[in-house]
Each structure stands twice: as structure tokens, then as C-alpha cells.
Design a protein around this motif. Structure first.
Motif, PDB file in Angstrom:
ATOM      1  N   GLN A 133       0.840  -1.209   0.000  1.00 23.44           N
ATOM      2  CA  GLN A 133       0.000   0.000   0.000  1.00 23.44           C
ATOM      3  C   GLN A 133       0.871   1.253   0.000  1.00 23.44           C
ATOM      4  O   GLN A 133       0.593   2.221  -0.712  1.00 23.44           O
ATOM      5  CB  GLN A 133      -0.922   0.011   1.214  1.00 23.44           C
ATOM      6  N   PHE A 134       1.940   1.257   0.805  1.00 19.61           N
ATOM      7  CA  PHE A 134       2.846   2.407   0.836  1.00 19.61           C
ATOM      8  C   PHE A 134       3.558   2.569  -0.508  1.00 19.61           C
ATOM      9  O   PHE A 134       3.683   3.683  -1.019  1.00 19.61           O
ATOM     10  CB  PHE A 134       3.862   2.267   1.975  1.00 19.61           C
ATOM     11  N   ALA A 135       4.015   1.456  -1.072  1.00 19.85           N
ATOM     12  CA  ALA A 135       4.720   1.533  -2.358  1.00 19.85           C
ATOM     13  C   ALA A 135       3.782   2.045  -3.453  1.00 19.85           C
ATOM     14  O   ALA A 135       4.158   2.909  -4.254  1.00 19.85           O
ATOM     15  CB  ALA A 135       5.279   0.160  -2.720  1.00 19.85           C
ATOM     16  N   ASP A 136       2.561   1.523  -3.478  1.00 22.23           N
ATOM     17  CA  ASP A 136       1.598   1.931  -4.510  1.00 22.23           C
ATOM     18  C   ASP A 136       1.332   3.436  -4.465  1.00 22.23           C
ATOM     19  O   ASP A 136       1.095   4.067  -5.497  1.00 22.23           O
ATOM     20  CB  ASP A 136       0.264   1.196  -4.318  1.00 22.23           C
ATOM     21  N   LEU A 158       7.499 -10.541   0.474  1.00 24.70           N
ATOM     22  CA  LEU A 158       7.993  -9.233   0.949  1.00 24.70           C
ATOM     23  C   LEU A 158       7.018  -8.123   0.560  1.00 24.70           C
ATOM     24  O   LEU A 158       6.733  -7.234   1.360  1.00 24.70           O
ATOM     25  CB  LEU A 158       9.372  -8.987   0.323  1.00 24.70           C
ATOM     26  N   PHE A 159       6.534  -8.177  -0.669  1.00 22.02           N
ATOM     27  CA  PHE A 159       5.492  -7.269  -1.149  1.00 22.02           C
ATOM     28  C   PHE A 159       4.356  -8.119  -1.705  1.00 22.02           C
ATOM     29  O   PHE A 159       4.603  -9.115  -2.383  1.00 22.02           O
ATOM     30  CB  PHE A 159       5.998  -6.345  -2.263  1.00 22.02           C
ATOM     31  N   PRO A 164       5.500  -0.118  -8.084  1.00 16.15           N
ATOM     32  CA  PRO A 164       5.736   0.689  -9.284  1.00 16.15           C
ATOM     33  C   PRO A 164       7.158   1.254  -9.260  1.00 16.15           C
ATOM     34  O   PRO A 164       7.794   1.282  -8.218  1.00 16.15           O
ATOM     35  CB  PRO A 164       4.703   1.817  -9.150  1.00 16.15           C
ATOM     36  N   GLY A 165       7.649   1.679 -10.413  1.00 17.44           N
ATOM     37  CA  GLY A 165       8.881   2.475 -10.415  1.00 17.44           C
ATOM     38  C   GLY A 165      10.146   1.764 -10.819  1.00 17.44           C
ATOM     39  O   GLY A 165      11.213   2.353 -10.805  1.00 17.44           O
ATOM     40  N   GLY A 166      10.093   0.504 -11.185  1.00 17.42           N
ATOM     41  CA  GLY A 166      11.293  -0.171 -11.676  1.00 17.42           C
ATOM     42  C   GLY A 166      12.267  -0.542 -10.579  1.00 17.42           C
ATOM     43  O   GLY A 166      11.907  -0.546  -9.398  1.00 17.42           O
ATOM     44  N   ARG A 186      17.194   2.355  -1.962  1.00 16.62           N
ATOM     45  CA  ARG A 186      16.356   3.542  -2.101  1.00 16.62           C
ATOM     46  C   ARG A 186      15.342   3.259  -3.199  1.00 16.62           C
ATOM     47  O   ARG A 186      15.675   2.654  -4.219  1.00 16.62           O
ATOM     48  CB  ARG A 186      17.234   4.734  -2.464  1.00 16.62           C
ATOM     49  N   ILE A 187      14.115   3.690  -2.977  1.00 18.08           N
ATOM     50  CA  ILE A 187      13.080   3.476  -3.992  1.00 18.08           C
ATOM     51  C   ILE A 187      13.317   4.434  -5.154  1.00 18.08           C
ATOM     52  O   ILE A 187      13.572   5.620  -4.951  1.00 18.08           O
ATOM     53  CB  ILE A 187      11.664   3.746  -3.401  1.00 18.08           C
ATOM     54  N   GLY A 188      13.224   3.910  -6.357  1.00 20.91           N
ATOM     55  CA  GLY A 188      13.459   4.729  -7.535  1.00 20.91           C
ATOM     56  C   GLY A 188      14.949   4.927  -7.760  1.00 20.91           C
ATOM     57  O   GLY A 188      15.776   4.573  -6.922  1.00 20.91           O
TER      58      GLY A 188
END
Ligand SMILES: NC(=O)c1ccc[n+]([C@@H]2O[C@H](COP(=O)([O-])OP(=O)(O)OC[C@H]3O[C@@H](n4cnc5c(N)ncnc54)[C@H](OP(=O)(O)O)[C@@H]3O)[C@@H](O)[C@H]2O)c1
Length: 193
Positions: A133-136, A158-159, A164-166, A186-188
Motif C-alpha cells: 500500500q505504501f509503495a503503490d 515481501l510485497f 511501481p517504479g522499476g 532507495r526506492i526509484g
């Protein structure tokens, strides 16, 4: 500004719990490190010192509650902990316990949680349902997994959904003296993300 970090332990094949929600593979793990690079001290205690507030799903919370019945205190006293649930769950007693059972989308709770965390970490405790939910919503800044060298072959992911975001950007590789290794992402900002 709060940083939102999903911090958890994973099996070598990326599961955070057995299919029946048990984590003996983690709590009973007792290994050693035999690598060339020196192991890095720190780990959970250092991370927890950075945490200003927490958020957890109800399955994860009920697992913690079940263990409190076996003895012990609420592990996050002194830090506000949001528990997401559509049900009316019990809250443990004890000094400094600040558990907030809430039924809302994470985006609607975001301002309140981030304000509580202040300039520290908002810890997404898990599980994969809540992390997704946080990632989305684009609200996750970092993923820190501590890899335990066991293969479960099946279990809780894990998820729950592909974020999203590669690719994520690797920022640290921290071998521990017990043979676990913490990986920080780090995300992204990954290779093609
Ligand atoms: N290895 C590790 O470090 C680690 C860390 C954390 C968790 N875990 C394990 O992961 C497993 C749990 O993961 P999970 O993904 O199955 O479950 P979870 O994320 O802990 O909980 C999901 C549940 O929380 C409630 N919920 C989630 N979002 C909500 C929202 N926005 N509003 C209202 N309610 C919401 C829903 O249940 P209700 O509405 O029915 O309450 C949902 O089914 C457990 O086995 C746990 O022990 C392992």
C-alpha cells in the motif's frame, strides 16, 4: 522530514514468514559469518534508535500480541504505532504503550504518521500487504531487508504486489557476524527505474 522505511527480515528466497505466519526460521536461526570483508556491527538496535513512529498490518500485530501472551512487554513503548485493521482489536496495557487501531487508506493517515515521526524514521513494520500500500502510493523511501540464509520455498511475500517504479537503488551492503546481511535500497533511481 520523516523517511519511510520498510525494515524487515527475509529468507534467501524473499519470504517474510511461512505460509502459516510462523517465523521460526528467523527466531531460531543461529549462524556465523565466514566472509573476507569484516562484518559490520549494529543492526536492529541501531535502526530502532532512528525510529520515530511505526505502522503495521493487523496480521503482523496479532502475531506480536500472541507473543505478549507468552510473557514480555509491548516492544515499541514510547513510540506511536498505527495498526491498520477493519476490526476492533485489543490494545495491550503498560507504560508508554501508544497503539492506534485505524481503518483507513495509508494516504489518508500519512500526514499524521509523518508528523509523529518528525525528522526520524516512519517504520513500516510489515507485512507485505501494508508495504505494498505504501509503495503503490509512492510513500516508501527505502527498503532495508536483512537476509537470513535459509530457503523457505513458499510463504508470505515481501510485497504483496509488484511495486511501481522499476529497480531500486542499492545503497548499502552490511554483512553481520551471524551470517545475515542487511541490504538497503532507495526506492526509484535504479538502473532503468
Ligand atoms: N520477517 C519479518 O521481518 C516480518 C515483518 C513483518 C511481518 N512479518 C510477517 O508477515 C506476515 C503478515 O503479512 P501480511 O501481508 O499477511 O499481513 P499484514 O500486512 O500484517 O496485515 C494485513 C491486514 O491488515 C489489515 N489492513 C491492512 N491495510 C489496511 C487498511 N489500510 N485499513 C484497514 N485495515 C487494513 C487487513 O486486515 P483486517 O482488516 O482483517 O484486520 C489486512 O488483511 C505475518 O506472518 C508476520 O509475522 C514478518
Amino acid at each position: 522530514v520523516a523517511r519511510t522505511v520498510y525494515y524487515c527480515a527475509v529468507s534467501l528466497d524473499g519470504h517474510i514468514a511461512e505460509a502459516d505466519d510462523t517465523i521460526g526460521w528467523l527466531t531460531e536461526y543461529d549462524g556465523t559469518y565466514d566472509g573476507d570483508a569484516p562484518p559490520v556491527e549494529g543492526g536492529y538496535e541501531d535502526f530502532y534508535a532512528e525510529v520515530g513512529a511505526l505502522v503495521s498490518g493487523s496480521v503482523t500485530y496479532e502475531w506480536i500480541l500472541g507473543h505478549l501472551e507468552l510473557g514480555g512487554d509491548w516492544p515499541y513503548a514510547g513510540k506511536p504505532c498505527w495498526v491498520l485493521s477493519s476490526r476492533d482489536l485489543p490494545v495491550p496495557g503498560g507504560e508508554g504503550v501508544d497503539v492506534r487501531i485505524v481503518n483507513a487508506p495509508v494516504a489518508a493517515l500519512w500526514d499524521e504518521m509523518a508528523a509523529a515521526a518528525g525528522d526520524r524514521v516512519l517504520w513500516v513494520v510489515g507485512g507485505g500487504n501494508v508495504a505494498s500500500q505504501f509503495a503503490d502510493e509512492g510513500l516508501l523511501d527505502e527498503v532495508r531487508v536483512t537476509v537470513v540464509p535459509v530457503v523457505l520455498a513458499r510463504g508470505k511475500p515481501l510485497f504483496e504486489r509488484r511495486p511501481p517504479g522499476g529497480p531500486m537503488q542499492l545503497t548499502a551492503v552490511l554483512p553481520r557476524s551471524n551470517g545475515m546481511v542487511e541490504l538497503r535500497y532507495r526506492i526509484g533511481g535504479g538502473a532503468s527505474g
